[in-house]
Design a protein around this motif. Structure first.
Motif, PDB file in Angstrom:
ATOM      1  N   PHE A   1       0.841  -1.200   0.000  1.00  0.00           N
ATOM      2  CA  PHE A   1       0.000   0.000   0.000  1.00  0.00           C
ATOM      3  C   PHE A   1       0.879   1.254   0.000  1.00  0.00           C
ATOM      4  CE2 PHE A   1      -2.701   3.268   1.772  1.00  0.00           C
ATOM      5  CZ  PHE A   1      -3.943   3.000   1.229  1.00  0.00           C
ATOM      6  N   ASP A   2       1.908   1.262   0.845  1.00  0.00           N
ATOM      7  CA  ASP A   2       2.796   2.423   0.915  1.00  0.00           C
ATOM      8  C   ASP A   2       3.603   2.585  -0.367  1.00  0.00           C
ATOM      9  OD1 ASP A   2       1.840   2.823   3.425  1.00  0.00           O
ATOM     10  OD2 ASP A   2       3.569   1.977   4.471  1.00  0.00           O
ATOM     11  N   GLU A   3       4.034   1.470  -0.970  1.00  0.00           N
ATOM     12  CA  GLU A   3       4.801   1.554  -2.209  1.00  0.00           C
ATOM     13  C   GLU A   3       3.954   2.116  -3.348  1.00  0.00           C
ATOM     14  OE1 GLU A   3       6.159  -2.370  -2.867  1.00  0.00           O
ATOM     15  OE2 GLU A   3       7.765  -2.295  -1.358  1.00  0.00           O
ATOM     16  N   GLU A   4       2.660   1.786  -3.350  1.00  0.00           N
ATOM     17  CA  GLU A   4       1.784   2.214  -4.435  1.00  0.00           C
ATOM     18  C   GLU A   4       1.280   3.642  -4.248  1.00  0.00           C
ATOM     19  OE1 GLU A   4      -0.256   1.766  -8.042  1.00  0.00           O
ATOM     20  OE2 GLU A   4       1.225   0.438  -7.091  1.00  0.00           O
ATOM     21  N   TYR A   5       0.963   4.014  -2.996  1.00  0.00           N
ATOM     22  CA  TYR A   5       0.311   5.309  -2.756  1.00  0.00           C
ATOM     23  C   TYR A   5       1.131   6.238  -1.866  1.00  0.00           C
ATOM     24  CZ  TYR A   5      -3.507   2.491  -4.536  1.00  0.00           C
ATOM     25  OH  TYR A   5      -4.290   1.663  -5.307  1.00  0.00           O
ATOM     26  N   GLY A   6       2.337   5.850  -1.514  1.00  0.00           N
ATOM     27  CA  GLY A   6       3.193   6.716  -0.721  1.00  0.00           C
ATOM     28  C   GLY A   6       2.946   6.549   0.771  1.00  0.00           C
ATOM     29  N   GLN A   7       3.870   7.101   1.552  1.00  0.00           N
ATOM     30  CA  GLN A   7       3.725   7.045   2.998  1.00  0.00           C
ATOM     31  C   GLN A   7       2.466   7.790   3.440  1.00  0.00           C
ATOM     32  OE1 GLN A   7       5.553   5.308   5.143  1.00  0.00           O
ATOM     33  NE2 GLN A   7       6.815   4.508   3.466  1.00  0.00           N
ATOM     34  N   ASN A   8       1.787   7.234   4.439  1.00  0.00           N
ATOM     35  CA  ASN A   8       0.526   7.809   4.891  1.00  0.00           C
ATOM     36  C   ASN A   8       0.354   7.543   6.390  1.00  0.00           C
ATOM     37  OD1 ASN A   8      -1.230   5.134   5.150  1.00  0.00           O
ATOM     38  ND2 ASN A   8      -0.055   5.021   3.234  1.00  0.00           N
ATOM     39  N   ASP A   9      -0.669   8.142   6.955  1.00  0.00           N
ATOM     40  CA  ASP A   9      -0.925   8.039   8.394  1.00  0.00           C
ATOM     41  C   ASP A   9      -2.089   7.114   8.726  1.00  0.00           C
ATOM     42  OD1 ASP A   9       1.117   9.820   8.942  1.00  0.00           O
ATOM     43  OD2 ASP A   9      -0.193  11.574   8.774  1.00  0.00           O
ATOM     44  N   LEU A  10      -2.544   6.314   7.779  1.00  0.00           N
ATOM     45  CA  LEU A  10      -3.639   5.389   8.088  1.00  0.00           C
ATOM     46  C   LEU A  10      -3.150   4.330   9.084  1.00  0.00           C
ATOM     47  CD1 LEU A  10      -5.355   4.806   4.627  1.00  0.00           C
ATOM     48  CD2 LEU A  10      -6.297   5.998   6.619  1.00  0.00           C
TER      49      LEU A  10
ATOM     50  N   ASP B   1      -9.393  14.482   5.952  1.00  0.00           N
ATOM     51  CA  ASP B   1     -10.554  14.404   6.856  1.00  0.00           C
ATOM     52  C   ASP B   1     -10.827  12.961   7.272  1.00  0.00           C
ATOM     53  OD1 ASP B   1     -10.847  17.112   6.677  1.00  0.00           O
ATOM     54  OD2 ASP B   1     -12.383  17.040   5.102  1.00  0.00           O
ATOM     55  N   VAL B   2     -10.756  12.039   6.315  1.00  0.00           N
ATOM     56  CA  VAL B   2     -11.008  10.629   6.637  1.00  0.00           C
ATOM     57  C   VAL B   2      -9.899  10.075   7.521  1.00  0.00           C
ATOM     58  CG1 VAL B   2     -11.237   8.306   5.658  1.00  0.00           C
ATOM     59  CG2 VAL B   2     -12.372  10.251   4.557  1.00  0.00           C
ATOM     60  N   VAL B   3      -8.645  10.392   7.196  1.00  0.00           N
ATOM     61  CA  VAL B   3      -7.522   9.907   8.003  1.00  0.00           C
ATOM     62  C   VAL B   3      -7.622  10.425   9.429  1.00  0.00           C
ATOM     63  CG1 VAL B   3      -5.014   9.973   8.280  1.00  0.00           C
ATOM     64  CG2 VAL B   3      -6.005   9.637   6.014  1.00  0.00           C
ATOM     65  N   ASP B   4      -7.932  11.715   9.575  1.00  0.00           N
ATOM     66  CA  ASP B   4      -8.046  12.297  10.925  1.00  0.00           C
ATOM     67  C   ASP B   4      -9.188  11.663  11.710  1.00  0.00           C
ATOM     68  OD1 ASP B   4      -5.930  13.927  10.354  1.00  0.00           O
ATOM     69  OD2 ASP B   4      -7.159  15.686   9.858  1.00  0.00           O
ATOM     70  N   TYR B   5     -10.285  11.375  11.024  1.00  0.00           N
ATOM     71  CA  TYR B   5     -11.428  10.782  11.730  1.00  0.00           C
ATOM     72  C   TYR B   5     -11.102   9.362  12.193  1.00  0.00           C
ATOM     73  CZ  TYR B   5     -16.181   9.316  12.750  1.00  0.00           C
ATOM     74  OH  TYR B   5     -17.309   8.832  13.385  1.00  0.00           O
ATOM     75  N   ILE B   6     -10.435   8.586  11.360  1.00  0.00           N
ATOM     76  CA  ILE B   6     -10.096   7.217  11.743  1.00  0.00           C
ATOM     77  C   ILE B   6      -9.057   7.215  12.860  1.00  0.00           C
ATOM     78  CG2 ILE B   6      -9.059   5.067  10.921  1.00  0.00           C
ATOM     79  CD1 ILE B   6     -10.273   5.620   8.200  1.00  0.00           C
TER      80      ILE B   6
ATOM     81  N   LEU C   1      -8.713   0.007  12.267  1.00  0.00           N
ATOM     82  CA  LEU C   1      -8.721  -0.091  10.794  1.00  0.00           C
ATOM     83  C   LEU C   1      -7.965  -1.350  10.374  1.00  0.00           C
ATOM     84  CD1 LEU C   1      -9.273   1.110   7.984  1.00  0.00           C
ATOM     85  CD2 LEU C   1      -7.114   2.369   8.212  1.00  0.00           C
ATOM     86  N   TRP C   2      -8.636  -2.190   9.586  1.00  0.00           N
ATOM     87  CA  TRP C   2      -8.001  -3.389   9.018  1.00  0.00           C
ATOM     88  C   TRP C   2      -8.188  -3.372   7.512  1.00  0.00           C
ATOM     89  CZ3 TRP C   2      -9.166  -7.611   5.996  1.00  0.00           C
ATOM     90  CH2 TRP C   2      -8.242  -8.657   6.012  1.00  0.00           C
ATOM     91  N   GLY C   3      -7.099  -3.565   6.789  1.00  0.00           N
ATOM     92  CA  GLY C   3      -7.163  -3.568   5.343  1.00  0.00           C
ATOM     93  C   GLY C   3      -6.679  -4.881   4.770  1.00  0.00           C
ATOM     94  N   GLY C   4      -7.209  -5.245   3.608  1.00  0.00           N
ATOM     95  CA  GLY C   4      -6.826  -6.498   2.986  1.00  0.00           C
ATOM     96  C   GLY C   4      -6.895  -6.410   1.473  1.00  0.00           C
TER      97      GLY C   4
END
Length: 497
Positions: free
Chosen positions: A186-195, A240-245, A254-257
């Motif tokens: 996920f990070d390789e495709e969309y960059g570093q994030n705070d999720l 906004d979504v990241v801050d809310y989560i 949060l669980w992703g698959g």
């Protein structure tokens, strides 16, 4: 929802409006066009969506199934605890629709059946040929990917642009390793994030949400889906979504698959995922069972950030009061359990103290009957001891003679048992006539809660059973009895020689 003020929409029941809203979220169809299709599908959202995408035709079997699955109010079976929690919930005029169960999913390895060895031997050449052809094909395909886009075969270009990946060699890993691989890709495709993706399997996230009364947000992604990249960049990774989560007050795990992984594929099957990207909000549903985890919201397909965030907020607020009620009840139960434990500990301590005091009194009775008698007045091999007893004992100053070979512990025993000696001499208690028959208490080691010392110079005489009074004190001594607490050591740190 568009055209909410339409007369047809206002005449719908609450259940029908919810079905209409779910249908529009998936199909983006106008309400005036969606309502007739839902009516023909007996308000079954899944059948209506299937008709929208696959085309509507005469299907009496589907219509019969839809008629049997018309939503109806289910009977509620609740105990007093749940009835109390129900106070403050939505009124009965607007009953909450029963949620789908969110099972605890543990990834299962694919089942392989081993063929008989003779059949395997006969088919081995075909297997070798297939593997050789597959390797050659993949090598050829890899070489073509380096050609300029203008001369590259169209099929290669289209697959590369759509994010096609060869998953034939994608290994099944342990849940924690699968989660780490998902986060890395996920990070390789969309960059570093705070999720804050959960670093473990869905079963562990499920158990944690259930234990800590939190919401579990399950996000399933399909790399080959056209809307995946835009949904992630524009909606899921919006600030906004990241801050809310991330907000701890919202209690979201949060669980992703990736559905190319076995675990996420099983989740998609169990959660009835019909379209990607797919999000499901899961939490404990005490109204439908004290230990039941349910899917309280499905977010299917791409949608604007405002819609995605609004749906999450509404669901968290709607079911958050249920979790708050259970959380308050658990806190009260824990407080009651802690109070009961403290009371039980106090009772146990009181019982132990009473038992210790009983054994102490038994020991004093037993030891008083075995004190050495005071030597006669003319006996010269004695030690004359003057004792100043503690204030409050009522004994004041005592003078007694002891044999020179008596142990120092004999002096301590005399002081400890003096109240019984005095009662026996005064005849205040006839029970002391049977002291000789009293036995020493079992599993008891007596501790003297005082010490005997001389003043000038200050010397503390320990309750030794081997040292004699003649060796420690000599012919006579003026001593004081000092009360101590438990195992307090001598302040001076000295002992008598």
């Amino acid at each position: 929802m568009a055209d909410l003020n339409d007369d047809d929409v206002e005449q719908l029941s609450t259940t029908q409006q919810e079905a209409l809203q779910q249908y529009i979220q998936v199909t983006n169809q106008e309400p005036k066009e969606a309502i007739p299709l839902l009516q023909r599908s007996q308000w079954n959202v899944q059948i209506a969506i299937a008709k929208f995408f696959d085309g509507e035709g005469p299907d009496p079997v589907a219509e019969a199934m839809a008629a049997q699955n018309v939503p109806r109010t289910t009977a509620r079976h609740e105990n007093l605890q749940e009835s109390l929690l129900a106070e403050g919930f939505t009124p009965r005029s607007q009953p909450r629709q029963r949620t789908d169960a969110a099972p605890r999913i543990v990834p299962q390895p694919p089942i392989t059946h081993r063929s008989p060895w003779l059949l395997g031997l006969l088919l081995a050449p075909f297997g070798w040929g297939w593997r050789a052809a597959s390797t050659l094909f993949r090598t050829f395909w890899y070489i073509l990917s380096f050609l300029p886009a203008s001369i590259r075969p169209r099929s290669v270009t289209s697959r590369m642009s759509s994010g096609f990946k060869d998953t034939s060699g994608r290994r099944m890993l342990m849940p924690r390793d699968t989660a780490a691989r998902f986060k890395r890709e996920f990070d390789e495709e969309y960059g570093q994030n705070d999720l804050p993706f959960f670093e473990g399997g869905l079963a562990q996230a499920h158990d944690l949400a259930k234990k800590e009364l939190k919401f579990l947000l399950v996000v399933l992604l399909s790399p080959e889906h056209d809307d995946t990249a835009s949904f992630i960049r524009e909606t899921l990774l919006s600030q906004d979504v990241v801050d809310y989560i991330k907000d701890p007050t919202n209690n979201i795990i949060l669980w992703g698959g990736n559905v190319l992984d076995s675990e996420a594929y099983q989740v998609a099957t169990e959660y009835t995922c019909t379209k990607f990207p797919f999000s499901a909000l899961v939490c404990l549903t005490p109204r439908e069972g004290s230990t039941r985890m349910g899917i309280v919201k499905r977010l299917v397909g791409p949608m604007p950030t405002s819609t995605y965030l609004s749906e999450l907020q509404n669901s968290v607020e709607k079911y958050g009061s249920d979790l708050d009620g259970v959380r308050a009840e658990r806190t009260a139960q824990e407080a009651a359990a802690a109070a009961e434990a403290a009371e039980s500990l106090a009772r146990e301590k009181a019982h132990d103290a009473a038992l210790l005091e009983s054994k102490r009194n038994q020991w004093k009775t037993w030891r008083a009957a075995r004190l050495l008698p005071e030597p006669a007045a003319g006996d010269k091999d004695v030690v004359r001891v003057a004792l100043k007893m503690p204030e409050g004992s009522g004994a004041g100053r005592l003078v007694r003679r002891f044999p020179q070979d008596a142990s120092v512990e004999e002096l301590y025993a005399f002081v400890e048992c003096y109240d019984r000696i005095r009662s026996r001499e005064d005849g205040a208690d006839d029970d002391y006539s049977d002291d000789s028959t009293v036995e020493a208490p079992e599993a008891y080691e007596h501790k003297y809660l005082f010490r005997i010392a001389s003043t000038l110079p200050r010397v503390v005489y320990e309750a030794s059973t081997t040292a004699t009074l003649g060796e420690r004190i000599g012919k006579s001594g003026n001593l004081i009895v000092e009360e101590v607490l438990g195992d307090d050591e001598d302040e001076s740190g000295e002992s008598g020689d």
